[in-house]
Design an enzyme around this catalytic site. Structure first.
Site, PDB file in Angstrom:
ATOM      1  N   GLU A 148       0.846  -1.200   0.000  1.00 22.74           N
ATOM      2  CA  GLU A 148       0.000   0.000   0.000  1.00 22.74           C
ATOM      3  C   GLU A 148       0.878   1.245   0.000  1.00 22.74           C
ATOM      4  O   GLU A 148       1.775   1.385   0.832  1.00 22.74           O
ATOM      5  CB  GLU A 148      -0.904   0.005   1.241  1.00 22.74           C
ATOM      6  CG  GLU A 148      -1.712   1.282   1.395  1.00 22.74           C
ATOM      7  CD  GLU A 148      -2.362   1.402   2.756  1.00 22.74           C
ATOM      8  OE1 GLU A 148      -2.605   2.542   3.196  1.00 22.74           O
ATOM      9  OE2 GLU A 148      -2.623   0.355   3.395  1.00 22.74           O
ATOM     10  N   LYS A 200     -10.974  -1.937   7.374  1.00 25.33           N
ATOM     11  CA  LYS A 200      -9.768  -1.577   8.111  1.00 25.33           C
ATOM     12  C   LYS A 200     -10.183  -1.066   9.489  1.00 25.33           C
ATOM     13  O   LYS A 200     -11.020  -0.168   9.598  1.00 25.33           O
ATOM     14  CB  LYS A 200      -9.014  -0.490   7.324  1.00 25.33           C
ATOM     15  CG  LYS A 200      -7.885   0.210   8.060  1.00 25.33           C
ATOM     16  CD  LYS A 200      -7.301   1.266   7.130  1.00 25.33           C
ATOM     17  CE  LYS A 200      -6.363   2.211   7.842  1.00 25.33           C
ATOM     18  NZ  LYS A 200      -5.798   3.220   6.916  1.00 25.33           N
ATOM     19  N   THR A 233      -4.833   6.088   2.163  1.00 27.50           N
ATOM     20  CA  THR A 233      -5.301   7.432   2.495  1.00 27.50           C
ATOM     21  C   THR A 233      -6.155   8.001   1.359  1.00 27.50           C
ATOM     22  O   THR A 233      -6.036   9.167   0.985  1.00 27.50           O
ATOM     23  CB  THR A 233      -4.131   8.385   2.826  1.00 27.50           C
ATOM     24  OG1 THR A 233      -3.103   7.673   3.517  1.00 27.50           O
ATOM     25  CG2 THR A 233      -4.603   9.513   3.740  1.00 27.50           C
TER      26      THR A 233
END
Length: 208
Positions: free
Chosen positions: A42, A131, A71
């Site tokens: 990521e 998440k 993000t």
């Protein structure tokens, strides 16, 4: 493509978060991690060179890595990430529009959640993985208790997960762990990739 990405995350049980302003070091770290078997990567968009590193990694490690963007808070950011080749999107918070955009483009998405209500909302919006962020504000027992009424919640604790508590999170029901600096150490500042290899092997052993 979504099912393949979900399977890779579940099989690897580790999402390596690579954050640095140095695009070259991001790409080099990606190479090292994939060589060590950490193949889900990521790149948070808060790093200035994230999309360039993501694009480079997708091109150079074709087929050997599953590369995503982190993000991701808006649909515009999601679009730019997919244009760069991202296979999955990770958000720090719950954004239903980002979930819907990812679904419309056959892309896996891990929305950020903190409470049972947010987790339920993410699942109802179509997220298959969620998440839990920041995981350091919870304990593995939270996840164990959560999965009693929500056994379908496939949770990826992220943020403050250390090597010492990795096994406890997995035993509590986590399908994978999102790990940044506890995995990379100061490699992305110093360029000491030998250290990264050692850390990657320790994390692989911890989640195996």
């Amino acid at each position: 493509m979504t099912a393949t990405t979900h399977r890779a995350i579940r099989d690897t049980r580790l999402v390596a978060i690579l954050r640095s302003p140095d695009t070259d070091r991001l790409a080099a770290a990606a190479h090292v991690l994939v060589e060590e078997g950490v193949r889900v990567l990521e790149f948070p968009l808060t790093s200035p060179g994230a999309l360039d590193a993501l694009r480079h990694t997708v091109e150079v490690l074709d087929g050997r890595a599953v590369v995503g963007a982190g993000t991701v808070r808006t649909v515009d950011e999601a679009q730019r990430a997919l244009d760069a080749g991202a296979r999955f999107l990770v958000s720090p918070s719950l954004s239903v529009p980002v979930i819907e955009y990812a679904h419309a483009h056959d892309t896996a998405v891990l929305p950020g959640t903190f409470t049972p209500t947010e987790i339920c909302t993410a699942l109802e919006a179509g997220a298959e993985l969620v998440k839990l962020f920041p995981a350091a504000s919870h304990q593995p027992e939270f996840l164990r208790q959560l999965r009693v009424p929500l056994p379908e919640a496939d949770v990826v604790p992220t943020g403050g997960v250390g090597l010492a508590d990795a096994a406890a999170w997995l035993a509590a029901g986590a399908v994978a762990l999102g790990v940044g600096s506890p995995l990379t150490g100061d490699t992305l500042e110093t360029g000491d990739f030998a250290q990264l290899r050692v850390r990657a092997r320790a994390w692989k052993a911890a989640v195996s």
